[in-house]
Design an enzyme around this catalytic site. Sequence first.
Site, PDB file in Angstrom:
ATOM      1  N   HIS A 104      36.254   2.831  -5.625  1.00  0.00           N
ATOM      2  CA  HIS A 104      34.936   2.587  -6.229  1.00  0.00           C
ATOM      3  C   HIS A 104      33.879   3.355  -5.428  1.00  0.00           C
ATOM      4  O   HIS A 104      33.923   3.360  -4.192  1.00  0.00           O
ATOM      5  CB  HIS A 104      34.628   1.083  -6.241  1.00  0.00           C
ATOM      6  CG  HIS A 104      33.330   0.783  -6.904  1.00  0.00           C
ATOM      7  ND1 HIS A 104      33.148   0.895  -8.268  1.00  0.00           N
ATOM      8  CD2 HIS A 104      32.113   0.425  -6.404  1.00  0.00           C
ATOM      9  CE1 HIS A 104      31.896   0.600  -8.571  1.00  0.00           C
ATOM     10  NE2 HIS A 104      31.254   0.311  -7.454  1.00  0.00           N
TER      11      HIS A 104
ATOM     12  N   ASP B 119      35.851  -4.744  -9.168  1.00  0.00           N
ATOM     13  CA  ASP B 119      35.622  -4.076  -7.888  1.00  0.00           C
ATOM     14  C   ASP B 119      35.639  -5.033  -6.682  1.00  0.00           C
ATOM     15  O   ASP B 119      34.809  -4.920  -5.775  1.00  0.00           O
ATOM     16  CB  ASP B 119      34.295  -3.283  -7.936  1.00  0.00           C
ATOM     17  CG  ASP B 119      34.325  -2.203  -9.016  1.00  0.00           C
ATOM     18  OD1 ASP B 119      35.381  -1.590  -9.211  1.00  0.00           O
ATOM     19  OD2 ASP B 119      33.296  -1.995  -9.675  1.00  0.00           O
TER      20      ASP B 119
HETATM   21  C1  GAR Z   1      35.084   7.968  -9.324  1.00  0.00           C
HETATM   22  O1  GAR Z   1      33.826   8.187  -8.729  1.00  0.00           O
HETATM   23  C2  GAR Z   1      35.557   6.547  -9.063  1.00  0.00           C
HETATM   24  O2  GAR Z   1      35.184   6.065  -7.800  1.00  0.00           O
HETATM   25  C3  GAR Z   1      34.831   5.794 -10.157  1.00  0.00           C
HETATM   26  O3  GAR Z   1      34.953   6.625 -11.277  1.00  0.00           O
HETATM   27  C4  GAR Z   1      34.984   7.990 -10.857  1.00  0.00           C
HETATM   28  C5  GAR Z   1      36.185   8.649 -11.486  1.00  0.00           C
HETATM   29  O4  GAR Z   1      36.230  10.025 -11.212  1.00  0.00           O
HETATM   30  N1  GAR Z   1      35.436   4.502 -10.360  1.00  0.00           N
HETATM   31  C6  GAR Z   1      34.741   3.404 -10.625  1.00  0.00           C
HETATM   32  O5  GAR Z   1      33.534   3.395 -10.805  1.00  0.00           O
HETATM   33  C7  GAR Z   1      35.569   2.115 -10.732  1.00  0.00           C
HETATM   34  N2  GAR Z   1      34.744   0.977 -10.734  1.00  0.00           N
HETATM   35  P1  GAR Z   1      37.567  10.841 -11.482  1.00  0.00           P
HETATM   36  O6  GAR Z   1      38.018  10.492 -12.907  1.00  0.00           O
HETATM   37  O7  GAR Z   1      37.136  12.276 -11.369  1.00  0.00           O
HETATM   38  O8  GAR Z   1      38.569  10.439 -10.455  1.00  0.00           O
END
Ligand code: GAR
Length: 187
Positions: free
Chosen positions: A109, A145
């Site tokens: 997260h 989370d």
């Molecule tokens: C990342 O920043 C991850 O931390 C966030 O989504 C993005 C996905 O990027 N996750 C959350 O917010 C979960 N609560 P990615 O698809 O390029 O890995």
Amino acid sequence: MVNKIKTCVFISGKGSNLLSILKSSRDYNFPINIQLIISNNPKADGIKIAKKYNIPFKYYSDIDKNKFEARALLELKKSKIKFICLAGFLRILSHNFINNFGYKIINIHPSLLPKYKGINTHQRVLMSKEKYSGCTVHFVIPKLDSGKIILQKKVLISKNETVSALKKKILAQEHIVYSQSIISIFR
Ligand code: GAR
């Protein structure tokens, strides 16, 4: 490492964390091997990564949470998956799913949890005039989370930082801390 842990990565979007774990997993001593990718979004860019690297993938569209979880559980059993990494997977897994799977599930997260759970993290951090933000890898429980923290990485927020600049800065750290967390779990 001969007996790498059979792992599935759950995605909903771009898949840059998926790619970073995938690259780490090429290392002989990295403890896991990605054998399955599951998306709840058929348009997720991360599916292109699955295709490019020849990793089996499944996506499910227009189905409710119960059906999604039931189908995912079947696939996980079929592929003998023993570990799940959530990488930009924007759904909360149910108690039933977590219990039925029975092995470790971790998530990343983009905030210093327990602060700023949920969506629009970077906007909220900037609005609150925080000095620092960062990212957290944690075990998954059926609560948004939450769950025991494995590792965190802190970044300093610059003066006049924009949402997109902060997102980019934190994402670069996510790519490092996700693999470090996996190593630390199975060390
Ligand atoms: C990342 O920043 C991850 O931390 C966030 O989504 C993005 C996905 O990027 N996750 C959350 O917010 C979960 N609560 P990615 O698809 O390029 O890995």
